[in-house]
Design an enzyme around this catalytic site. Structure first.
Site, short mmCIF file in Angstrom:
data_model
loop_
_atom_site.label_atom_id
_atom_site.label_comp_id
_atom_site.label_asym_id
_atom_site.label_seq_id
_atom_site.Cartn_x
_atom_site.Cartn_y
_atom_site.Cartn_z
N LYS A 54 0.85 -1.21 0.00
CA LYS A 54 0.00 0.00 0.00
C LYS A 54 0.88 1.25 0.00
CE LYS A 54 -3.66 -2.62 2.13
NZ LYS A 54 -4.25 -3.18 3.34
N GLN A 98 -4.35 -1.66 9.55
CA GLN A 98 -4.25 -3.01 8.97
C GLN A 98 -4.83 -4.05 9.94
OE1 GLN A 98 -3.11 -3.78 5.79
NE2 GLN A 98 -3.85 -5.82 6.27
N ASP A 121 -11.15 2.44 4.01
CA ASP A 121 -11.45 1.01 3.91
C ASP A 121 -12.95 0.77 3.78
OD1 ASP A 121 -9.48 -0.90 3.77
OD2 ASP A 121 -9.05 -0.91 5.91
#
Ligand code: NAP
Length: 295
Positions: A54, A98, A121
């Protein structure tokens, strides 16, 4: 029939090229640089690899990237304090924590603490709710990537019988909500299967588009697939390591068998995976636009 291979790597490259131009334009015309903060707690190798990917992609595209690697023993209060700081930082438009977090941390509380406007997200209940009612700001990255793969490779989604195997909050449930929307690239009839489904094959064999996110190697075999179906394999399962120490990954679909029956199929790796990171970048750029009133 041997299936066409749907290359997520290729489609992701196409979207990233579009993004690169959009990001350059935002900087030139509005002096706006989208910013993404990634937060990793602990040293899980798979999570480190995802966060590394990422970060690398953000930098390549011209997104300002800030990486926060915290030790395994980080407390809930310390993590919440970092999220709070990032929520208030005007350089940061998107925050990605994460998952999974180490067991001693409360994942739900952390996800709820992220400002929904920075929730790239798409996991915050505000964004989940907005998707449910058909007014999404951010679509969750993996299911959004799947929809883009279908649209950009010319798969007819409208009116299709779509069957999803798996009902997780990050893949199964949101892909159902996305493909159910009454809009172009969606408007499908969607069925969802899970371990409580009585006869999974009965459903999977009806699918024009079969999306598998079960987290089990070979959960779907050729006898479960209709001739000519489009098969999207979301699974990433490590089944070993090479002599050089590289992870050997397979999907949830018996690729060799199913490719003889399907009309199109995604490989693992190189299918859904590259799309997930790309859609995170799409959401980060959107977050920057929304914050600047440019959407
Ligand atoms: P998850 O949270 O473990 O959920 C798996 C779901 O599949 C559950 O709903 C489970 O049912 C269902 N299931 C498991 N075995 C089944 C079977 N034999 N038949 C029918 N349903 C079954 O998994 P996830 O987070 O959605 O991830 C799924 C897979 O996708 C994993 O391999 C993961 O690594 C991968 N993934 C890939 C990406 C990417 O970017 N490529 C992103 C996210 C996830 P119950 O609810 O009844 O337990």
């Amino acid at each position: 029939m041997t299936a066409k291979i749907i290359s997520g790597t290729e489609v992701a490259k196409e979207i990233r090229e579009e993004l690169r131009q959009e990001i350059a334009g935002l900087k030139e015309k509005h002096n706006l640089v989208p910013g993404l903060a990634t937060v990793l707690v602990g040293a899980d190798p798979a999570s480190q690899s995802y966060v590394g990917g990422k970060e690398k992609t953000s930098i390549e595209l011209g997104i300002y990237s800030e990486r926060h690697d915290l030790p395994e023993e980080t407390t809930q209060d310390e993590l919440l304090a970092l999220v709070d700081r990032l929520n208030k930082d005007p350089k940061i438009h998107g925050i990605l924590v994460q998952l999974p977090l180490p067991k001693h941390l409360n994942e739900t509380e952390v996800l709820f603490a992220i400002n929904p406007q920075k929730d790239v997200d798409g996991f915050h209940p505000v964004n989940v709710g907005k998707l449910m009612i058909g007014e999404p700001d951010y679509l969750p990255c993996t299911p959004h990537g799947i929809q883009q793969l279908l649209i950009r490779t010319g798969v007819q989604v409208e009116g299709a019988e779509v069957v999803v195997v798996g009902r997780s909050n990050i893949v199964g449930k949101p892909i159902v909500n996305i493909l159910l929307q009454k809009r172009a690239g969606a408007n499908a009839t969607v069925t969802i299967c899970h371990t409580g489904t009585r006869d999974i094959s009965f459903h999977t064999r009806r699918a024009d588009i079969l999306i598998v996110a079960a987290g089990r190697p070979k959960a779907v075999t050729a006898d479960m697939v209709k001739e000519g179906a489009v098969v999207i394999d979301v699974g990433v399962n490590q089944v070993g390591t090479t002599a050089e120490g590289k992870r050997i990954l397979v999907g949830d679909v018996d690729f060799e068998g199913v490719k003889e029956k399907a009309s199109a199929i995604t490989p693992v790796p190189g299918g859904v995976g590259p799309m997930t990171i790309t859609m995170l970048m799409v959401n980060t750029v959107k977050a920057a636009r929304l914050a600047a009133g440019l959407a």
